[in-house]
Design a protein around this motif. Structure first.
Motif, mmCIF file in Angstrom:
data_model
loop_
_atom_site.group_PDB
_atom_site.id
_atom_site.type_symbol
_atom_site.label_atom_id
_atom_site.label_comp_id
_atom_site.label_asym_id
_atom_site.label_seq_id
_atom_site.Cartn_x
_atom_site.Cartn_y
_atom_site.Cartn_z
ATOM 1 N N MET A 1 1.610 -45.999 36.710
ATOM 2 C CA MET A 1 0.915 -45.201 37.742
ATOM 3 C C MET A 1 0.584 -46.065 38.962
ATOM 4 O O MET A 1 0.631 -47.281 38.903
ATOM 5 C CB MET A 1 -0.383 -44.646 37.161
ATOM 6 N N ARG A 3 2.157 -46.272 41.783
ATOM 7 C CA ARG A 3 3.287 -47.091 42.160
ATOM 8 C C ARG A 3 3.455 -47.223 43.676
ATOM 9 O O ARG A 3 3.128 -46.328 44.444
ATOM 10 C CB ARG A 3 4.554 -46.541 41.540
ATOM 11 N N ARG A 288 4.055 -37.636 37.112
ATOM 12 C CA ARG A 288 5.442 -38.047 36.951
ATOM 13 C C ARG A 288 5.914 -37.749 35.546
ATOM 14 O O ARG A 288 5.207 -38.007 34.582
ATOM 15 C CB ARG A 288 5.563 -39.549 37.191
ATOM 16 N N PRO C 200 16.504 -47.932 20.354
ATOM 17 C CA PRO C 200 17.624 -48.561 19.659
ATOM 18 C C PRO C 200 17.221 -49.360 18.418
ATOM 19 O O PRO C 200 18.063 -50.071 17.882
ATOM 20 C CB PRO C 200 18.195 -49.485 20.718
ATOM 21 N N GLY C 201 15.990 -49.276 17.953
ATOM 22 C CA GLY C 201 15.629 -49.951 16.712
ATOM 23 C C GLY C 201 16.186 -49.185 15.525
ATOM 24 O O GLY C 201 16.202 -47.951 15.529
ATOM 25 N N LEU C 218 4.633 -48.532 13.531
ATOM 26 C CA LEU C 218 4.968 -47.229 14.107
ATOM 27 C C LEU C 218 6.365 -46.844 13.644
ATOM 28 O O LEU C 218 7.269 -47.679 13.696
ATOM 29 C CB LEU C 218 5.001 -47.285 15.635
ATOM 30 N N ILE C 235 19.469 -40.368 25.336
ATOM 31 C CA ILE C 235 18.227 -39.931 24.695
ATOM 32 C C ILE C 235 17.591 -38.782 25.463
ATOM 33 O O ILE C 235 17.467 -38.834 26.685
ATOM 34 C CB ILE C 235 17.242 -41.117 24.601
ATOM 35 N N GLN C 238 11.700 -38.656 22.383
ATOM 36 C CA GLN C 238 11.367 -39.489 21.231
ATOM 37 C C GLN C 238 9.942 -39.197 20.796
ATOM 38 O O GLN C 238 9.085 -38.908 21.627
ATOM 39 C CB GLN C 238 11.488 -40.981 21.596
ATOM 40 N N ARG C 282 22.394 -41.778 30.614
ATOM 41 C CA ARG C 282 20.978 -41.477 30.632
ATOM 42 C C ARG C 282 20.749 -39.997 30.938
ATOM 43 O O ARG C 282 21.642 -39.303 31.368
ATOM 44 C CB ARG C 282 20.262 -42.354 31.661
ATOM 45 N N THR C 283 19.512 -39.564 30.704
ATOM 46 C CA THR C 283 19.180 -38.170 31.008
ATOM 47 C C THR C 283 18.051 -38.108 32.033
ATOM 48 O O THR C 283 17.241 -39.019 32.138
ATOM 49 C CB THR C 283 18.709 -37.403 29.755
ATOM 50 N N GLY D 201 13.282 -53.265 18.612
ATOM 51 C CA GLY D 201 14.091 -52.899 19.771
ATOM 52 C C GLY D 201 13.796 -53.841 20.925
ATOM 53 O O GLY D 201 12.661 -54.274 21.101
ATOM 54 N N PHE D 202 14.825 -54.182 21.709
ATOM 55 C CA PHE D 202 14.658 -54.948 22.935
ATOM 56 C C PHE D 202 14.011 -56.315 22.736
ATOM 57 O O PHE D 202 12.979 -56.632 23.314
ATOM 58 C CB PHE D 202 13.869 -54.145 23.972
ATOM 59 N N TYR D 212 15.020 -49.501 30.364
ATOM 60 C CA TYR D 212 15.476 -48.608 31.439
ATOM 61 C C TYR D 212 16.962 -48.303 31.289
ATOM 62 O O TYR D 212 17.397 -47.148 31.369
ATOM 63 C CB TYR D 212 15.194 -49.231 32.808
ATOM 64 N N LYS D 214 18.756 -48.319 28.711
ATOM 65 C CA LYS D 214 19.008 -47.484 27.532
ATOM 66 C C LYS D 214 18.495 -46.061 27.748
ATOM 67 O O LYS D 214 18.890 -45.135 27.039
ATOM 68 C CB LYS D 214 18.318 -48.137 26.324
ATOM 69 N N GLY D 215 17.576 -45.893 28.699
ATOM 70 C CA GLY D 215 17.051 -44.554 28.961
ATOM 71 C C GLY D 215 16.077 -44.064 27.909
ATOM 72 O O GLY D 215 16.022 -42.866 27.621
ATOM 73 N N VAL D 216 15.285 -44.958 27.331
ATOM 74 C CA VAL D 216 14.318 -44.537 26.314
ATOM 75 C C VAL D 216 13.225 -43.681 26.941
ATOM 76 O O VAL D 216 12.991 -43.734 28.149
ATOM 77 C CB VAL D 216 13.672 -45.744 25.593
ATOM 78 N N LYS D 217 12.553 -42.908 26.123
ATOM 79 C CA LYS D 217 11.486 -42.032 26.592
ATOM 80 C C LYS D 217 10.115 -42.538 26.141
ATOM 81 O O LYS D 217 9.092 -41.900 26.392
ATOM 82 C CB LYS D 217 11.715 -40.605 26.097
ATOM 83 N N LEU D 218 10.116 -43.667 25.441
ATOM 84 C CA LEU D 218 8.875 -44.327 25.025
ATOM 85 C C LEU D 218 9.061 -45.831 25.226
ATOM 86 O O LEU D 218 10.092 -46.367 24.863
ATOM 87 C CB LEU D 218 8.602 -44.103 23.531
ATOM 88 N N VAL D 240 2.236 -47.679 22.113
ATOM 89 C CA VAL D 240 3.340 -46.928 22.689
ATOM 90 C C VAL D 240 2.877 -46.123 23.894
ATOM 91 O O VAL D 240 1.698 -45.784 24.003
ATOM 92 C CB VAL D 240 3.954 -46.027 21.599
ATOM 93 N N HIS D 245 12.511 -40.412 33.198
ATOM 94 C CA HIS D 245 13.618 -40.825 34.061
ATOM 95 C C HIS D 245 13.123 -41.315 35.421
ATOM 96 O O HIS D 245 13.789 -42.071 36.097
ATOM 97 C CB HIS D 245 14.547 -39.630 34.276
ATOM 98 N N ASP D 247 10.722 -43.221 36.003
ATOM 99 C CA ASP D 247 10.169 -44.571 35.922
ATOM 100 C C ASP D 247 11.292 -45.594 36.051
ATOM 101 O O ASP D 247 12.115 -45.738 35.149
ATOM 102 C CB ASP D 247 9.428 -44.769 34.593
ATOM 103 N N LYS D 255 3.537 -49.634 33.778
ATOM 104 C CA LYS D 255 3.000 -48.816 32.682
ATOM 105 C C LYS D 255 2.779 -49.647 31.437
ATOM 106 O O LYS D 255 1.874 -49.390 30.644
ATOM 107 C CB LYS D 255 3.959 -47.669 32.358
#
Lengths: 288, 288, 288, 288
Positions: A1, A3, A288, C200-201, C218, C235, C238, C282-283, D201-202, D212, D214-218, D240, D245, D247, D255
């Motif tokens: 946030m 940004r 966002r 990706p875990g 988690l 994705i 999630q 990506r989405t 992951g990562f 970014y 990978k386009g993760v949502k968390l 978490v 998208h 971000d 964040k």
């Protein structure tokens, strides 16, 4: 946030009517402004339209003043009010506190690292306790004590600071005094309070003690615009935290600090990024 | 939640006093019972002690009856009440519903796959609508219509089902009638209701509509033991879900379904696994 | 999620360029269409523009065909692809399962109460186990066994069902077979899988056992479009759930069921409400 | 978290065997110690037993030394290791940082208001940037620059500070250097790192940029004990945060700051309250 952005922001609202989006987007196109993000919402129950647009001028020589003048003519036809915010503008802010410093400390940190696009012009308190913290950050600190008898005078002092600093937003970061109806009115739509409960549950004093008595399994915080109905102002955002039987009232107070900080900072970010629209007793928030 | 276990469970509570843990653990040791998990808590404000122990007998020939008789003598000295639950016991349950079927459907699914250690003996409703769902799962369905005039008779029918099925728990899975004080009393400590708000906010009818009016940014659900003060029974667990200005009352109802299902199922699992202790108006919950 | 709507939906995407919003909103205005909700986003890194608009025609005699023809001309200039969805359209869907039924049960419930605007045309499985569940909901169930040798033939059968039912979306609701590259390609952008880990875990088999070994605090689930790189598709959403040392692998499996159901249902709702845009790997998701 | 307590804490672990709880609780009873909270867990897969007990002596003249001597005899029989912590003990701590100050700032705030029972003896950094922050809190700041060539010398300096200050815990609050195997070994079980991703992951550098792509949502953060397998140490806790998208990598970094601060502070509180047990590659955490 909070940004950083190279974009201009335009926000507007008006009664619902055919063409409300078009009047905005066509004008932007005509002025060679590229829309990078846009969000509009029509509240079918109140018949009210809200729009927030981020854009960047693609031609040289974009002039805010002539843009505003030009758009005002078209907006008038729709009864549309609007606001234009330049890139990287830092909103002038006054923060009010009492003795608890967790929200203040959190806001100052975000301010210091540039995460919140605000310009903290002054900190006002009814206690002297947090002067050191203000000083370290180089921000003027005004200690205006208050008693039931001196409340009008104290609020006049507060108002003077708001006026003289040009503050567009007042953040009540755990300021423990109830503002008068008069001051509430003057600050309408530009004063954000953090209440330490999930309103409308646990209004009033000592909400964590109330929560303990009731045996709730979640506590939380509510950031809202103030109005003259204490703890009843339009809600901007709310946060929550699980608790257990093993949390005594003092534990709830401690656990609540984090969620209060995060909820208030989130609400301030939403406000200064022009993501919150106030209409009657509710808000529209384009997060966002 | 609701996990299968090879362990016995012993739960107990009494006034706080030196030796409350020792009286339990020494007896288990003497009876060659290995403690696999234990959780105790002393509530310093109410001066009350709570303990939950999972154990497995290591010697052959463990006898519940003689264990209970033996321990009762020692417990008496502490004014301690206790309960012993064998491995894989399925608690006999009656579910009460009206027309909404989301919580019922959810409980029946968990029951069918063995995720909840319950034995659903009957479903009782004041409407005929959900008979098919019950039938598909092979569970007796009792349709007991109710009017203000016939309420005592209807509740007598409900009570008869509870008695005849030997139900130890009654789950009010969106049963939309207020129980009489008399029935509340009879079911004290063994009837769980799901209220579709974050109590104590939005008591009473149509909580999602109240929430919309207030413009909250979070809705939730509260699972609680019933008592004769409607919507005020001791809370077992609460769940929460973010919402926005774009959620109309009917959207809040839809979003609320998931959190109601999860919250109620969680509370039932906690209860049947003997993780919930009721004392006065609050609960102690030893969640995993 | 999955809300009923009286609105038409138009979605579009194209390379970033001045006027991308205007070309949409001006055409809607000219056709007397009132925009009730709009969301656009310009991805500055990929230089791609995405827009989703909900609207209702205010004049009588709105014709989708002529609207589409008319807009296609203007869209062509921007290299814009678009899609128009009428109010209350139910997307034809095929669901693929193996033996686990929690996601299927959850989708069928939402379908039955009308919460998801889908039309489930068939359920396909490599096992016979879930035929009863399909039957109770009155949905054709195709049991297509599979072995390494018969995989091409089995996938041909699957594809035939997709073709014959006119399915626009295939939901892999814990279907435990890897699709061939060929079938992945055919279903590109219209097949959603639920993977039971926070990708990706923990890619690949038995992710909850991997998670237990690693001692994570988690667990979660990932709904994604399939592509021919297993567990690597774009994705959509999630979900996450806290776990503890006391959760053995079988407990993680049980806890994971809820988050798998919710995450998959959320992704399906987003997709059928036309809130998901796929671009490269990506989405873009315009959630409410 | 990090609560003040009038209680003593005893923690212990040993191989699973009949009587492990009894040996603790009986000794406490014999020494007139009242148990206010107890949590034990038997890990059936590793065959290991863990217990944490809070208690208060009810008789005058409780002596830690003789208590420990007395209990050591009984513990020996079970191969049990144990630790006794007096009320209100503040654990001596060294914090290591590089240039990012969000975690340090957060820890210092909690330290300053007494929310974390730690005693920060020194701050060590490979950069001079955060000296001011340390100074304002009155904490010694050691700037030990590092190059590939001087790494052994620099680590020797770090170790000397740890030794001289008597630090029992080293907190890597976004220290961006990889510790050598040698230093990892010396700090085994008493150095906590915050990694800015949901491990596994990562792993490695720039996890938010990886996320970014990978386009993760968390996104999230993982607090773990360090070991010589980088980013693979036993996990204490994880946090978490949902992202979208919209971000960009720099937004994920911003964040992520909040969740990193909260996750690290939570892990430190758990550790200093003796709620974390380390065994092989996993932890047992008795959270409240």
């Amino acid at each position: 946030m909070g940004r950083h952005s190279d974009n201009w922001i335009m926000t507007a609202q008006c009664p619902s009517r055919l063409g409300t989006v078009d009047v905005v987007t066509r004008f932007l196109k005509e002025n060679a402004c590229y829309i990078t993000e846009q969000h509009s919402f029509d509240d079918r129950l109140s018949g009210r339209f809200f729009i927030r647009t981020e854009f960047r001028p693609e031609a040289e020589g974009f002039e805010a003043a002539s843009f505003e003048t030009g758009f005002a003519e078209r907006a008038a036809e729709f009864g549309m009010t609007f606001e234009l915010t330049p890139p990287d503008r830092r909103m002038p802010v006054v923060i009010m506190v009492s003795k608890a410093d967790h929200c203040l400390n959190d806001l100052l940190y975000r301010y210091r690292i540039g995460q919140l696009p605000i310009d903290i012009r002054a900190i006002v308190s009814n206690h002297p306790d947090l002067a050191n913290l203000a000083e370290w950050h180089g921000i003027p600190y005004h200690h205006f004590p208050i008693t039931p008898d001196t409340k009008p005078e104290q609020e006049a002092q507060v108002w003077q600071v708001v006026e003289e600093t040009g503050a567009e937003l007042v953040i009540l970061a755990r300021y423990m005094q109830v503002l008068s109806s008069d001051l509430c009115e003057k600050l309408s739509g530009r004063a954000i309070n953090i209440h330490h409960s999930l309103l409308p549950g646990f209004k009033g004093a000592r909400p964590y003690h109330q929560a303990y008595e009731k045996g709730v399994k979640l506590v939380g915080a509510t950031a809202h615009y103030i109005n003259d109905d204490l703890d009843e102002g339009p809600i901007i955002t709310q946060g929550v935290e699980p608790v257990s039987h093993a949390d005594y009232p003092e534990d709830l107070v401690a656990k609540g600090r984090d969620v209060e900080c995060l909820t208030l900072a989130h609400a301030v970010a939403l406000h200064v990024e022009r993501r919150v629209f106030l209409h009657a007793r509710r808000t529209v928030v384009f997060d966002r």
